[in-house]
Scaffold this motif. Structure first.
Motif, PDB file in Angstrom:
ATOM      1  N   ILE A 164      78.569  50.518  54.328  1.00 44.07           N
ATOM      2  CA  ILE A 164      77.820  49.820  53.262  1.00 44.07           C
ATOM      3  C   ILE A 164      76.338  49.941  53.594  1.00 44.07           C
ATOM      4  CG2 ILE A 164      77.477  47.602  52.102  1.00 44.07           C
ATOM      5  CD1 ILE A 164      80.308  46.807  53.079  1.00 44.07           C
ATOM      6  N   THR A 165      75.559  50.452  52.647  1.00 43.20           N
ATOM      7  CA  THR A 165      74.195  50.859  53.003  1.00 43.20           C
ATOM      8  C   THR A 165      73.139  50.366  52.009  1.00 43.20           C
ATOM      9  OG1 THR A 165      74.590  52.958  51.881  1.00 43.20           O
ATOM     10  CG2 THR A 165      74.976  52.918  54.251  1.00 43.20           C
ATOM     11  N   PRO A 166      71.878  50.279  52.469  1.00 45.48           N
ATOM     12  CA  PRO A 166      70.779  49.810  51.616  1.00 45.48           C
ATOM     13  C   PRO A 166      70.115  50.977  50.884  1.00 45.48           C
ATOM     14  CG  PRO A 166      69.978  50.043  53.835  1.00 45.48           C
ATOM     15  CD  PRO A 166      71.397  50.536  53.848  1.00 45.48           C
ATOM     16  N   PHE A 190      82.832  54.420  51.229  1.00 51.05           N
ATOM     17  CA  PHE A 190      81.358  54.366  51.290  1.00 51.05           C
ATOM     18  C   PHE A 190      80.824  53.741  50.012  1.00 51.05           C
ATOM     19  CE2 PHE A 190      77.570  57.450  50.456  1.00 51.05           C
ATOM     20  CZ  PHE A 190      76.642  56.441  50.726  1.00 51.05           C
ATOM     21  N   LYS A 191      80.086  52.622  50.184  1.00 54.98           N
ATOM     22  CA  LYS A 191      79.428  51.998  49.040  1.00 54.98           C
ATOM     23  C   LYS A 191      77.913  51.989  49.269  1.00 54.98           C
ATOM     24  CE  LYS A 191      78.116  47.846  47.864  1.00 54.98           C
ATOM     25  NZ  LYS A 191      76.939  48.277  47.084  1.00 54.98           N
ATOM     26  N   PRO A 192      77.179  52.767  48.473  1.00 61.52           N
ATOM     27  CA  PRO A 192      75.716  52.750  48.609  1.00 61.52           C
ATOM     28  C   PRO A 192      75.128  51.570  47.852  1.00 61.52           C
ATOM     29  CG  PRO A 192      76.316  54.216  46.837  1.00 61.52           C
ATOM     30  CD  PRO A 192      77.615  53.650  47.367  1.00 61.52           C
ATOM     31  N   GLY A 244      71.652  46.313  56.076  1.00 59.17           N
ATOM     32  CA  GLY A 244      71.081  45.568  54.961  1.00 59.17           C
ATOM     33  C   GLY A 244      70.445  44.286  55.464  1.00 59.17           C
ATOM     34  N   SER A 245      70.386  43.310  54.595  1.00 64.43           N
ATOM     35  CA  SER A 245      69.695  42.069  54.952  1.00 64.43           C
ATOM     36  C   SER A 245      70.527  41.246  55.934  1.00 64.43           C
ATOM     37  CB  SER A 245      69.441  41.258  53.681  1.00 64.43           C
ATOM     38  OG  SER A 245      70.668  40.967  53.053  1.00 64.43           O
ATOM     39  N   THR A 246      69.845  40.431  56.714  1.00 70.25           N
ATOM     40  CA  THR A 246      70.534  39.585  57.685  1.00 70.25           C
ATOM     41  C   THR A 246      71.477  38.621  56.961  1.00 70.25           C
ATOM     42  OG1 THR A 246      68.733  39.818  59.251  1.00 70.25           O
ATOM     43  CG2 THR A 246      70.157  37.905  59.551  1.00 70.25           C
ATOM     44  N   GLU A 265      73.397  46.338  61.050  1.00 71.15           N
ATOM     45  CA  GLU A 265      71.977  46.634  61.296  1.00 71.15           C
ATOM     46  C   GLU A 265      71.192  45.887  60.231  1.00 71.15           C
ATOM     47  OE1 GLU A 265      71.076  47.837  63.944  1.00 71.15           O
ATOM     48  OE2 GLU A 265      72.976  48.672  64.620  1.00 71.15           O
ATOM     49  N   LEU A 266      70.386  44.906  60.659  1.00 71.18           N
ATOM     50  CA  LEU A 266      69.855  43.921  59.724  1.00 71.18           C
ATOM     51  C   LEU A 266      68.319  43.914  59.710  1.00 71.18           C
ATOM     52  CD1 LEU A 266      72.548  41.271  60.751  1.00 71.18           C
ATOM     53  CD2 LEU A 266      72.678  42.947  58.905  1.00 71.18           C
ATOM     54  N   GLY A 267      67.759  42.757  59.455  1.00 71.16           N
ATOM     55  CA  GLY A 267      66.322  42.673  59.207  1.00 71.16           C
ATOM     56  C   GLY A 267      65.456  42.722  60.459  1.00 71.16           C
ATOM     57  N   ALA A 298      60.522  49.461  55.349  1.00 68.95           N
ATOM     58  CA  ALA A 298      61.357  50.007  56.419  1.00 68.95           C
ATOM     59  C   ALA A 298      61.790  48.836  57.281  1.00 68.95           C
ATOM     60  CB  ALA A 298      60.572  51.012  57.256  1.00 68.95           C
ATOM     61  N   CYS A 299      63.042  48.860  57.733  1.00 68.61           N
ATOM     62  CA  CYS A 299      63.521  47.747  58.564  1.00 68.61           C
ATOM     63  C   CYS A 299      62.701  47.656  59.843  1.00 68.61           C
ATOM     64  CB  CYS A 299      64.990  47.923  58.885  1.00 68.61           C
ATOM     65  SG  CYS A 299      65.361  49.509  59.635  1.00 68.61           S
ATOM     66  N   THR A 300      62.204  48.805  60.320  1.00 67.14           N
ATOM     67  CA  THR A 300      61.406  48.825  61.543  1.00 67.14           C
ATOM     68  C   THR A 300      59.899  48.797  61.233  1.00 67.14           C
ATOM     69  OG1 THR A 300      61.625  51.215  61.463  1.00 67.14           O
ATOM     70  CG2 THR A 300      63.100  50.054  62.977  1.00 67.14           C
ATOM     71  N   GLU A 398      58.960  35.212  58.394  1.00 67.54           N
ATOM     72  CA  GLU A 398      60.030  35.744  57.541  1.00 67.54           C
ATOM     73  C   GLU A 398      59.836  37.229  57.249  1.00 67.54           C
ATOM     74  OE1 GLU A 398      60.666  33.236  54.127  1.00 67.54           O
ATOM     75  OE2 GLU A 398      60.721  31.428  55.365  1.00 67.54           O
ATOM     76  N   GLU A 399      60.955  37.929  57.134  1.00 67.26           N
ATOM     77  CA  GLU A 399      60.868  39.348  56.780  1.00 67.26           C
ATOM     78  C   GLU A 399      60.400  39.455  55.324  1.00 67.26           C
ATOM     79  OE1 GLU A 399      64.417  41.736  55.959  1.00 67.26           O
ATOM     80  OE2 GLU A 399      63.602  43.282  57.279  1.00 67.26           O
ATOM     81  N   ILE A 400      59.305  40.158  55.085  1.00 70.61           N
ATOM     82  CA  ILE A 400      58.767  40.306  53.724  1.00 70.61           C
ATOM     83  C   ILE A 400      59.279  41.592  53.100  1.00 70.61           C
ATOM     84  CG2 ILE A 400      56.655  40.515  52.340  1.00 70.61           C
ATOM     85  CD1 ILE A 400      55.260  38.797  54.539  1.00 70.61           C
TER      86      ILE A 400
HETATM   87  P1  NAD Z   1      71.129  44.004  50.970  1.00 67.48           P
HETATM   88  O1  NAD Z   1      71.677  43.190  52.091  1.00 67.48           O
HETATM   89  O2  NAD Z   1      70.808  43.318  49.713  1.00 67.48           O
HETATM   90  O3  NAD Z   1      72.188  45.141  50.567  1.00 67.48           O
HETATM   91  C1  NAD Z   1      72.608  46.142  51.475  1.00 67.48           C
HETATM   92  C2  NAD Z   1      73.943  46.702  51.002  1.00 67.48           C
HETATM   93  O4  NAD Z   1      74.944  45.703  51.195  1.00 67.48           O
HETATM   94  C3  NAD Z   1      73.989  47.056  49.517  1.00 67.48           C
HETATM   95  O5  NAD Z   1      74.824  48.189  49.333  1.00 67.48           O
HETATM   96  C4  NAD Z   1      74.643  45.824  48.907  1.00 67.48           C
HETATM   97  O6  NAD Z   1      75.284  46.075  47.685  1.00 67.48           O
HETATM   98  C5  NAD Z   1      75.648  45.472  49.996  1.00 67.48           C
HETATM   99  N1  NAD Z   1      76.088  44.082  50.055  1.00 67.48           N
HETATM  100  C6  NAD Z   1      75.333  42.968  49.943  1.00 67.48           C
HETATM  101  N2  NAD Z   1      76.115  41.876  50.107  1.00 67.48           N
HETATM  102  C7  NAD Z   1      77.380  42.326  50.347  1.00 67.48           C
HETATM  103  C8  NAD Z   1      78.638  41.692  50.594  1.00 67.48           C
HETATM  104  N3  NAD Z   1      78.754  40.369  50.633  1.00 67.48           N
HETATM  105  N4  NAD Z   1      79.733  42.470  50.794  1.00 67.48           N
HETATM  106  C9  NAD Z   1      79.639  43.809  50.763  1.00 67.48           C
HETATM  107  N5  NAD Z   1      78.477  44.465  50.526  1.00 67.48           N
HETATM  108  C10 NAD Z   1      77.364  43.737  50.324  1.00 67.48           C
HETATM  109  O7  NAD Z   1      69.877  44.818  51.551  1.00 67.48           O
HETATM  110  P2  NAD Z   1      68.871  45.788  50.784  1.00 67.48           P
HETATM  111  O8  NAD Z   1      67.956  44.981  49.930  1.00 67.48           O
HETATM  112  O9  NAD Z   1      69.620  46.908  50.157  1.00 67.48           O
HETATM  113  O10 NAD Z   1      68.044  46.397  52.013  1.00 67.48           O
HETATM  114  C11 NAD Z   1      66.968  45.744  52.606  1.00 67.48           C
HETATM  115  C12 NAD Z   1      67.385  45.073  53.898  1.00 67.48           C
HETATM  116  O11 NAD Z   1      68.018  46.012  54.747  1.00 67.48           O
HETATM  117  C13 NAD Z   1      66.220  44.524  54.691  1.00 67.48           C
HETATM  118  O12 NAD Z   1      66.539  43.242  55.177  1.00 67.48           O
HETATM  119  C14 NAD Z   1      66.077  45.512  55.849  1.00 67.48           C
HETATM  120  O13 NAD Z   1      65.500  44.989  57.015  1.00 67.48           O
HETATM  121  C15 NAD Z   1      67.483  45.914  56.061  1.00 67.48           C
HETATM  122  N6  NAD Z   1      67.575  47.204  56.731  1.00 67.48           N
HETATM  123  C16 NAD Z   1      67.930  47.229  58.038  1.00 67.48           C
HETATM  124  C17 NAD Z   1      67.992  48.442  58.722  1.00 67.48           C
HETATM  125  C18 NAD Z   1      68.402  48.503  60.170  1.00 67.48           C
HETATM  126  O14 NAD Z   1      68.740  49.577  60.631  1.00 67.48           O
HETATM  127  N7  NAD Z   1      68.380  47.404  60.892  1.00 67.48           N
HETATM  128  C19 NAD Z   1      67.668  49.630  58.053  1.00 67.48           C
HETATM  129  C20 NAD Z   1      67.300  49.565  56.712  1.00 67.48           C
HETATM  130  C21 NAD Z   1      67.260  48.348  56.059  1.00 67.48           C
END
Ligand code: NAD
Length: 498
Positions: A164-166, A190-192, A244-246, A265-267, A298-300, A398-400
């Motif tokens: 599951i990816t951002p 795979f769900k983007p 994705g997000s924390t 891998e989160l915020g 970028a997360c980083t 907070e992560e902006i």
């Molecule tokens: P998001 O958490 O909103 O979504 C990420 C993915 O998760 C999307 O595909 C979304 O549809 C899916 N998703 C969300 N809730 C879900 C659930 N309950 N069950 C299954 N899937 C779910 O994040 P975003 O807005 O797409 O990306 C931005 C965030 O990603 C930022 O917080 C950033 O720091 C983080 N990020 C982290 C890294 C890393 O490697 N640590 C890299 C890139 C982005």
């Protein structure tokens, strides 16, 4: 290979533009969902519909999981050289279409075209890396007292895994999850992100073109609410690799059973420390590249700059001068330094944090919504710089995830480390200094999974581990490099007598 149905939609100039509809891939078939597709918009010009995608239902997701489950036993036993050959062919396909896919990536999430192309080429490298590295993942043999017994470990695949990816790295993040999963013999759902589904689609298409057997990689688009539970909660899902997000990562972790392995891998709230001996032009350059090149998404990305008191005024002056000169515009136009924010939600969030910053800190520069010619249909914001930021402020904590730099004055190396570590996150951190003692200490003292010295907080190699500490990652398995393979395998210990 294309599964595209073409419809027309009104373009900004009033003409009819072609809009393609892209399908899911489940059990080796490109297929529609029963529900109405959703539009994927260009954040630089929201009148441009990049494509229509399936708003998949829970039933679609269940079918994808079922297909992955059915394909597992055969794929697990498929010779590793054949699996590697498929990864290499997928890499070739991605490489051959890199220019087209880069343009599509820029259109759907806004990053500059050269950065999109770099990302695709890095993903090609990732696929090729795992095609080789996966072939030398071994177990161990253990000495023992019984001359007639051999004791050793086997590494075997887990089964069905969800990826599951951002939207911010819509090819490279899926690639660094899917490639190690496949080479070790797992099958994948795979769900983007719905904000950048076309890039993920192109990756799935590359694997389909490469001859991946049906059901081994299933691609579904759609909302987290509809699809999420079906691809995370069933016990048949043996692992989830999520970026994705924390908040979303924590939610998923809490909702899955303990037999499902998670890699989250989160915020981040990544600091860059500028010591008083630093080359200030270099420090400014690293701040701009790390903090703004992806419009801060970028997360980083660098979001806090901790600057020694002696050089704070000079650093701020040079930073403002450099930021003022940045060219902001559509990533498809050559020479742009910063594109739009990726979504309307991002725009709203970033503007809200900028308003908070204006109340709590000293507003030094930028942070305006850009609306003039060329900006009228995009999510553009000028980079914001705040000074006199202190630890308790919202913009320091907070992560902006936007082009906002918070400058925090520090009085010593110890003060800088204490403030840099005073955060719930620990993804990436950097320091600019010429002092070897401080370089050495920084690597030990900083609470961060990625540590950079005289380099940007952003960027990581495909062959080195990547992940964060504290609430930036689950403390399980690192992504990338060899550790990326370990996540997707389990160990059996064999005692073989005669
Ligand atoms: P998001 O958490 O909103 O979504 C990420 C993915 O998760 C999307 O595909 C979304 O549809 C899916 N998703 C969300 N809730 C879900 C659930 N309950 N069950 C299954 N899937 C779910 O994040 P975003 O807005 O797409 O990306 C931005 C965030 O990603 C930022 O917080 C950033 O720091 C983080 N990020 C982290 C890294 C890393 O490697 N640590 C890299 C890139 C982005």
């Amino acid at each position: 290979m294309s599964d595209v149905a073409v419809q027309t939609a009104p373009a900004s100039d009033g003409s009819a533009a072609k809009v393609e509809t892209f399908r899911n891939r489940i059990d080796g078939e490109w297929c529609h969902s029963a529900s109405r597709p959703f539009d994927n918009l260009n954040p630089a010009d929201t009148s441009d519909i990049v494509g229509r995608f399936q708003a998949s239902t829970a039933e679609d997701a269940e079918r994808a999981v079922g297909a992955a489950q059915a394909a597992f036993e055969v794929w697990k036993k498929t010779p590793i050289s054949r699996r590697a050959a498929i990864l290499n062919r997928a890499a070739d396909h991605l490489d051959a279409y890199a220019d087209r896919t880069a343009r599509e990536m820029t259109r759907e999430m806004g990053k500059a075209l050269n950065l999109a192309k770099d990302e695709i080429l890095r993903s090609v490298q990732t696929l090729r890396f795992y095609a080789v590295e996966g072939q030398s993942l071994t177990g161990e043999v253990f000495p023992n007292d019984d001359p007639d017994m051999t004791v050793y470990t086997l590494r075997e695949p887990l089964g069905v895994v969800s990826v599951i990816t951002p939207w911010n790295f819509p090819v490279s993040i899926p690639a660094r999850k899917i490639a190690p999963a496949l080479i070790t013999g797992n099958t994948v759902v795979f769900k983007p992100s719905s904000d950048a589904p076309l890039s993920g689609y192109r990756l799935a298409e590359a694997f389909a073109t490469a001859g991946l057997p049906k059901g081994v990689l299933n691609f579904i688009t759609g909302g987290a609410g509809e699809v999420g539970p079906a691809i995370t909660e069933p016990p048949v899902i043996r692992a989830i690799s999520f970026t994705g997000s924390t908040a979303a990562g924590e939610h998923i972790c809490r909702s899955v059973g303990f037999t499902t392995r998670t890699q989250m891998e989160l915020g981040g709230k990544n600091p860059l420390i500028v010591m008083d001996d630093a080359d200030l032009d270099k420090a400014v350059d690293l701040t701009v590249k790390g903090g703004l090149s992806l419009a801060g998404q970028a997360c980083t990305g660098t979001s806090r700059v901790l600057v020694m008191k002696q050089v704070r005024a000079e650093f701020t002056e040079r930073l403002v001068a450099k930021v003022k000169a940045l060219k902001i515009g559509n990533g498809l136009t050559a020479g742009m330094d910063m594109g739009p924010l990726a979504t309307a939600k991002q725009l709203e969030t970033v503007l809200r944090y900028i308003a908070i910053g204006k109340q709590e800190a000293t507003h030094v520069y930028g942070g305006e919504r850009l609306t003039g010619a060329g900006y009228e249909r995009g999510y553009y914001v000028s980079p914001a710089i705040f000074a006199d930021v202190s630890q308790e402020m919202t913009i320091a904590r907070e992560e902006i995830f936007g082009p906002v730099i918070a400058i925090i004055e520090v009085s010593s190396y110890a003060d800088a480390i204490a403030k840099a570590n005073d955060t719930e996150y620990g993804l990436s951190a950097a320091i600019v200094t010429r002092n070897p003692r401080i370089m050495h200490d920084f690597a030990n003292d900083i609470q961060s999974g990625t540590v950079k010295i005289n380099r940007t907080t952003t960027g990581n190699l495909v062959n080195a581990p990547f992940g964060g500490l504290k609430r930036s990652s689950t403390s399980t398995f690192r992504e990338s490099g060899r550790t990326g393979l370990e996540f997707y395998t389990q160990i059996k210990t064999i005692y073989r007598g005669c």
